[in-house]
Scaffold this motif. Sequence first.
Motif, PDB file in Angstrom:
ATOM      1  N   SER A 106       1.859   6.913  -6.783  1.00  0.00           N
ATOM      2  CA  SER A 106       0.799   7.808  -7.274  1.00  0.00           C
ATOM      3  C   SER A 106       1.155   9.286  -7.148  1.00  0.00           C
ATOM      4  O   SER A 106       0.565  10.124  -7.825  1.00  0.00           O
ATOM      5  N   THR A 107       2.131   9.617  -6.314  1.00  0.00           N
ATOM      6  CA  THR A 107       2.506  11.024  -6.134  1.00  0.00           C
ATOM      7  C   THR A 107       3.607  11.480  -7.092  1.00  0.00           C
ATOM      8  O   THR A 107       3.932  12.659  -7.123  1.00  0.00           O
ATOM      9  N   LYS A 137       0.837  -1.209   0.000  1.00  0.00           N
ATOM     10  CA  LYS A 137       0.000   0.000   0.000  1.00  0.00           C
ATOM     11  C   LYS A 137       0.865   1.250   0.000  1.00  0.00           C
ATOM     12  O   LYS A 137       0.579   2.213  -0.697  1.00  0.00           O
ATOM     13  N   ALA A 138       1.926   1.233   0.787  1.00  0.00           N
ATOM     14  CA  ALA A 138       2.827   2.387   0.864  1.00  0.00           C
ATOM     15  C   ALA A 138       3.472   2.657  -0.502  1.00  0.00           C
ATOM     16  O   ALA A 138       3.538   3.809  -0.940  1.00  0.00           O
ATOM     17  N   ARG A 183       2.307   1.825  -3.456  1.00  0.00           N
ATOM     18  CA  ARG A 183       1.274   2.334  -4.367  1.00  0.00           C
ATOM     19  C   ARG A 183       1.038   3.822  -4.151  1.00  0.00           C
ATOM     20  O   ARG A 183       0.929   4.596  -5.092  1.00  0.00           O
ATOM     21  N   ARG A 184       0.974   4.204  -2.882  1.00  0.00           N
ATOM     22  CA  ARG A 184       0.753   5.611  -2.540  1.00  0.00           C
ATOM     23  C   ARG A 184       1.934   6.463  -3.023  1.00  0.00           C
ATOM     24  O   ARG A 184       1.749   7.528  -3.617  1.00  0.00           O
ATOM     25  N   GLN A 185       3.150   5.998  -2.785  1.00  0.00           N
ATOM     26  CA  GLN A 185       4.345   6.730  -3.207  1.00  0.00           C
ATOM     27  C   GLN A 185       4.391   6.868  -4.722  1.00  0.00           C
ATOM     28  O   GLN A 185       4.724   7.926  -5.244  1.00  0.00           O
TER      29      GLN A 185
END
Length: 86
Positions: free
Chosen positions: A17-18, A10-11, A13-15
């Motif tokens: 996306s930014t 999840k981390a 994926r979040r990184q």
Amino acid sequence: MPAYEVLLSKAARRQLSTLPVFIHNKIIEDISALSSSPRPAGCKKLKGYKNAWRIRVGDYRVIYEIEDKILRILVIAIGHRKDIYE
């Protein structure tokens, strides 16, 4: 050689996306390539981790774990080289 399954935490994926689009696409390309070659030229094993590796994508780093027994790669973190090791 059998193909590895590539998963993103999840981390990670979040990184991802930014990130700006140009580097986002290049990182996706390089992560996908890990499925057929989990230890590409230029990858490094990270000290202090049991089974963590790193690949460089420009100024960015992708940190991942390889589970050879079940043919799986888990991408743990993606970030700029100045921030990724903190």
